[in-house]
Design a protein around this motif. Structure first.
Motif, PDB file in Angstrom:
ATOM      1  N   MET A 211       0.815  -1.216   0.000  1.00 60.32           N
ATOM      2  CA  MET A 211       0.000   0.000   0.000  1.00 60.32           C
ATOM      3  C   MET A 211       0.844   1.259   0.000  1.00 60.32           C
ATOM      4  O   MET A 211       0.420   2.297  -0.511  1.00 60.32           O
ATOM      5  N   ARG A 212       2.045   1.175   0.563  1.00 59.18           N
ATOM      6  CA  ARG A 212       2.922   2.350   0.590  1.00 59.18           C
ATOM      7  C   ARG A 212       3.272   2.809  -0.820  1.00 59.18           C
ATOM      8  O   ARG A 212       3.421   4.002  -1.082  1.00 59.18           O
ATOM      9  N   ALA A 213       3.380   1.848  -1.750  1.00 53.05           N
ATOM     10  CA  ALA A 213       3.683   2.181  -3.148  1.00 53.05           C
ATOM     11  C   ALA A 213       2.429   2.376  -3.974  1.00 53.05           C
ATOM     12  O   ALA A 213       2.473   3.011  -5.028  1.00 53.05           O
ATOM     13  N   ILE A 214       1.295   1.844  -3.494  1.00 53.91           N
ATOM     14  CA  ILE A 214       0.053   1.896  -4.272  1.00 53.91           C
ATOM     15  C   ILE A 214      -0.722   3.186  -4.028  1.00 53.91           C
ATOM     16  O   ILE A 214      -1.286   3.772  -4.951  1.00 53.91           O
ATOM     17  N   VAL A 215      -0.746   3.651  -2.784  1.00 50.09           N
ATOM     18  CA  VAL A 215      -1.632   4.757  -2.414  1.00 50.09           C
ATOM     19  C   VAL A 215      -1.341   6.058  -3.173  1.00 50.09           C
ATOM     20  O   VAL A 215      -2.274   6.691  -3.680  1.00 50.09           O
ATOM     21  N   PRO A 216      -0.084   6.520  -3.287  1.00 49.40           N
ATOM     22  CA  PRO A 216       0.134   7.802  -3.982  1.00 49.40           C
ATOM     23  C   PRO A 216      -0.394   7.835  -5.418  1.00 49.40           C
ATOM     24  O   PRO A 216      -1.123   8.763  -5.787  1.00 49.40           O
ATOM     25  N   ASN A 220      -3.666  10.041  -7.055  1.00 50.25           N
ATOM     26  CA  ASN A 220      -3.637  10.853  -8.272  1.00 50.25           C
ATOM     27  C   ASN A 220      -4.704  10.404  -9.264  1.00 50.25           C
ATOM     28  O   ASN A 220      -5.280  11.226  -9.982  1.00 50.25           O
ATOM     29  N   GLU A 221      -4.968   9.086  -9.309  1.00 55.20           N
ATOM     30  CA  GLU A 221      -5.999   8.586 -10.204  1.00 55.20           C
ATOM     31  C   GLU A 221      -7.380   9.080  -9.778  1.00 55.20           C
ATOM     32  O   GLU A 221      -8.240   9.359 -10.623  1.00 55.20           O
ATOM     33  N   VAL A 222      -7.620   9.171  -8.476  1.00 60.19           N
ATOM     34  CA  VAL A 222      -8.912   9.692  -7.994  1.00 60.19           C
ATOM     35  C   VAL A 222      -9.093  11.135  -8.437  1.00 60.19           C
ATOM     36  O   VAL A 222     -10.161  11.533  -8.919  1.00 60.19           O
ATOM     37  N   ILE A 223      -8.043  11.933  -8.277  1.00 62.84           N
ATOM     38  CA  ILE A 223      -8.121  13.334  -8.705  1.00 62.84           C
ATOM     39  C   ILE A 223      -8.318  13.417 -10.210  1.00 62.84           C
ATOM     40  O   ILE A 223      -9.082  14.251 -10.709  1.00 62.84           O
ATOM     41  N   VAL A 274      -6.002  16.977   0.280  1.00 65.28           N
ATOM     42  CA  VAL A 274      -5.751  16.944   1.728  1.00 65.28           C
ATOM     43  C   VAL A 274      -5.912  15.523   2.256  1.00 65.28           C
ATOM     44  O   VAL A 274      -5.077  15.018   3.017  1.00 65.28           O
ATOM     45  N   PHE A 275      -7.001  14.851   1.840  1.00 67.66           N
ATOM     46  CA  PHE A 275      -7.219  13.471   2.277  1.00 67.66           C
ATOM     47  C   PHE A 275      -6.128  12.548   1.740  1.00 67.66           C
ATOM     48  O   PHE A 275      -5.702  11.606   2.421  1.00 67.66           O
ATOM     49  N   GLN A 276      -5.674  12.799   0.523  1.00 63.62           N
ATOM     50  CA  GLN A 276      -4.614  11.976  -0.046  1.00 63.62           C
ATOM     51  C   GLN A 276      -3.346  12.070   0.787  1.00 63.62           C
ATOM     52  O   GLN A 276      -2.695  11.049   1.064  1.00 63.62           O
ATOM     53  N   LYS A 277      -2.980  13.276   1.207  1.00 66.05           N
ATOM     54  CA  LYS A 277      -1.777  13.453   2.019  1.00 66.05           C
ATOM     55  C   LYS A 277      -1.900  12.716   3.353  1.00 66.05           C
ATOM     56  O   LYS A 277      -0.938  12.091   3.832  1.00 66.05           O
ATOM     57  N   LYS A 278      -3.098  12.755   3.949  1.00 64.98           N
ATOM     58  CA  LYS A 278      -3.286  12.075   5.231  1.00 64.98           C
ATOM     59  C   LYS A 278      -3.176  10.564   5.072  1.00 64.98           C
ATOM     60  O   LYS A 278      -2.571   9.884   5.904  1.00 64.98           O
ATOM     61  N   ILE A 279      -3.755  10.031   4.008  1.00 64.43           N
ATOM     62  CA  ILE A 279      -3.685   8.586   3.774  1.00 64.43           C
ATOM     63  C   ILE A 279      -2.247   8.161   3.482  1.00 64.43           C
ATOM     64  O   ILE A 279      -1.787   7.116   3.937  1.00 64.43           O
ATOM     65  N   GLU A 280      -1.536   8.979   2.712  1.00 64.20           N
ATOM     66  CA  GLU A 280      -0.138   8.659   2.419  1.00 64.20           C
ATOM     67  C   GLU A 280       0.701   8.640   3.699  1.00 64.20           C
ATOM     68  O   GLU A 280       1.557   7.763   3.880  1.00 64.20           O
ATOM     69  N   ARG A 281       0.455   9.601   4.581  1.00 60.20           N
ATOM     70  CA  ARG A 281       1.203   9.626   5.847  1.00 60.20           C
ATOM     71  C   ARG A 281       0.869   8.404   6.703  1.00 60.20           C
ATOM     72  O   ARG A 281       1.736   7.863   7.392  1.00 60.20           O
ATOM     73  N   TYR A 282      -0.383   7.964   6.644  1.00 60.28           N
ATOM     74  CA  TYR A 282      -0.791   6.791   7.427  1.00 60.28           C
ATOM     75  C   TYR A 282      -0.050   5.544   6.969  1.00 60.28           C
ATOM     76  O   TYR A 282       0.455   4.771   7.792  1.00 60.28           O
ATOM     77  N   TYR A 283       0.035   5.340   5.650  1.00 61.57           N
ATOM     78  CA  TYR A 283       0.661   4.130   5.139  1.00 61.57           C
ATOM     79  C   TYR A 283       2.186   4.230   5.086  1.00 61.57           C
ATOM     80  O   TYR A 283       2.853   3.222   4.861  1.00 61.57           O
TER      81      TYR A 283
END
Length: 297
Positions: A211-216, A220-223, A274-283
């Motif tokens: 997930m650490r490599a998948i989430v970022p 971007n795909e969501v945006i 903002v949510f993307q940054k928080k999720i990235e920090r979590y993983y």
């Protein structure tokens, strides 16, 4: 250790002390290119702002339609279509990625064919194909049990959902596949050594690390999907772009309605960022500590 100038090196070679070197004046390097480029960019930004301020734009119309019912309804459809298309895309992407890495050659071939087709055709073309599916299949269903007219089932919203979701699944599968491959082979072998089944190992060991490599890239795909939903206007989905077009076809305030749509897109993308940054920090928890511990050894 900082690099020494020619004179400082000469002093060192002559056995000069540190006090002799300290007598030299430290001269800051002039970043002329940096300052010139900054001035040019600022001037360009001011020129764009002044052009919009002096242009034939009725800003009160922008404020009037910013919270218009049709615009807000279109915005809600845009967010809903984005969420459902990404849900479909992520589900398909994970499934196809796992199938593409399986030992079953048929599963690998089907996964490769899916990615090949949906990444090789434009999204706009896929939307049009799904929207006109009734020309190929007049009815869909199970003969003798349930049949329905395709034109009734394949509504504009459903056609857009399938077109965007299936295309997204092909791209997401490659992101997930790369994330799975980023996990060391030792993790797979460790899970196998304790008798853990493959799917359980993927769910409990491999995917959490990947997930650490998948989430970022997925963020971007969501945006990107938020903006890609504007293509759904060609199949008459009442998203924000389609509703704005219907309005400016009537009142002829084209640029004003486009600015309204631009503002809302920027708001939605900013919130998602903002949510993307928080999720990235979590993983990415523990990654920094691991890097620091390695550097300290």
């Amino acid at each position: 250790m900082a690099a020494l100038s020619g004179e400082q090196m000469a002093l060192h070679s002559k056995g000069a002390t540190a006090s002799d070197i300290d007598q030299f004046e430290h001269v800051r390097r002039l970043h002329i290119g940096r300052h010139v480029s900054g001035v040019v960019l600022i001037a360009l930004a001011l020129w764009i702002v002044i052009a919009f301020a002096r242009g034939q734009i009725e800003w009160h119309v922008v404020g009037q339609f910013l919270t218009a019912q049709a615009i807000l309804a279109g915005l809600a459809f845009t967010v809903l279509l984005t969420a459902l298309a990404m849900l479909l895309g992520i589900t398909l992407g994970v499934t196809v990625a796992v199938a593409g890495l399986s030992a079953n050659p048929i599963a690998r071939w089907l996964a490769g064919a899916y990615v090949w087709f949906f990444r090789g055709t434009p999204v706009l073309l896929q939307l049009m194909l799904w929207f006109n599916l009734a020309l190929v299949f007049p009815t869909i269903g199970i003969p003798g049990l349930y049949e329905a007219r395709t034109v009734d089932v394949m509504t504009p919203f459903f056609a857009a959902l399938l077109g965007l979701g299936l295309c997204q699944g092909a791209y997401t599968s490659e992101v997930v596949r790369a994330g799975l491959l980023s996990v060391g082979q030792g993790q797979y072998e460790a899970a196998s050594s304790i008798g853990m089944p493959r799917f359980q190992a993927l769910r409990r060991i491999i995917l959490p690390q990947a997930m650490r490599a998948i989430v970022p890239p997925i963020g971007n795909e969501v945006i990107g999907m938020v903006k890609m939903t504007s293509l759904a206007s060609v199949v008459q989905v009442s998203e924000i772009m389609y509703n704005a077009q219907n309005i400016y076809y009537v009142n002829n305030h084209v640029i004003e309605l486009l600015i309204v749509v631009t503002i809302w897109y920027l708001i939605v993308v900013s919130i998602l960022s903002v949510f993307q940054k928080k999720i990235e920090r979590y993983y990415s928890r523990g990654a920094g500590r691991g890097a620091q511990s390695r550097r300290g050894r």
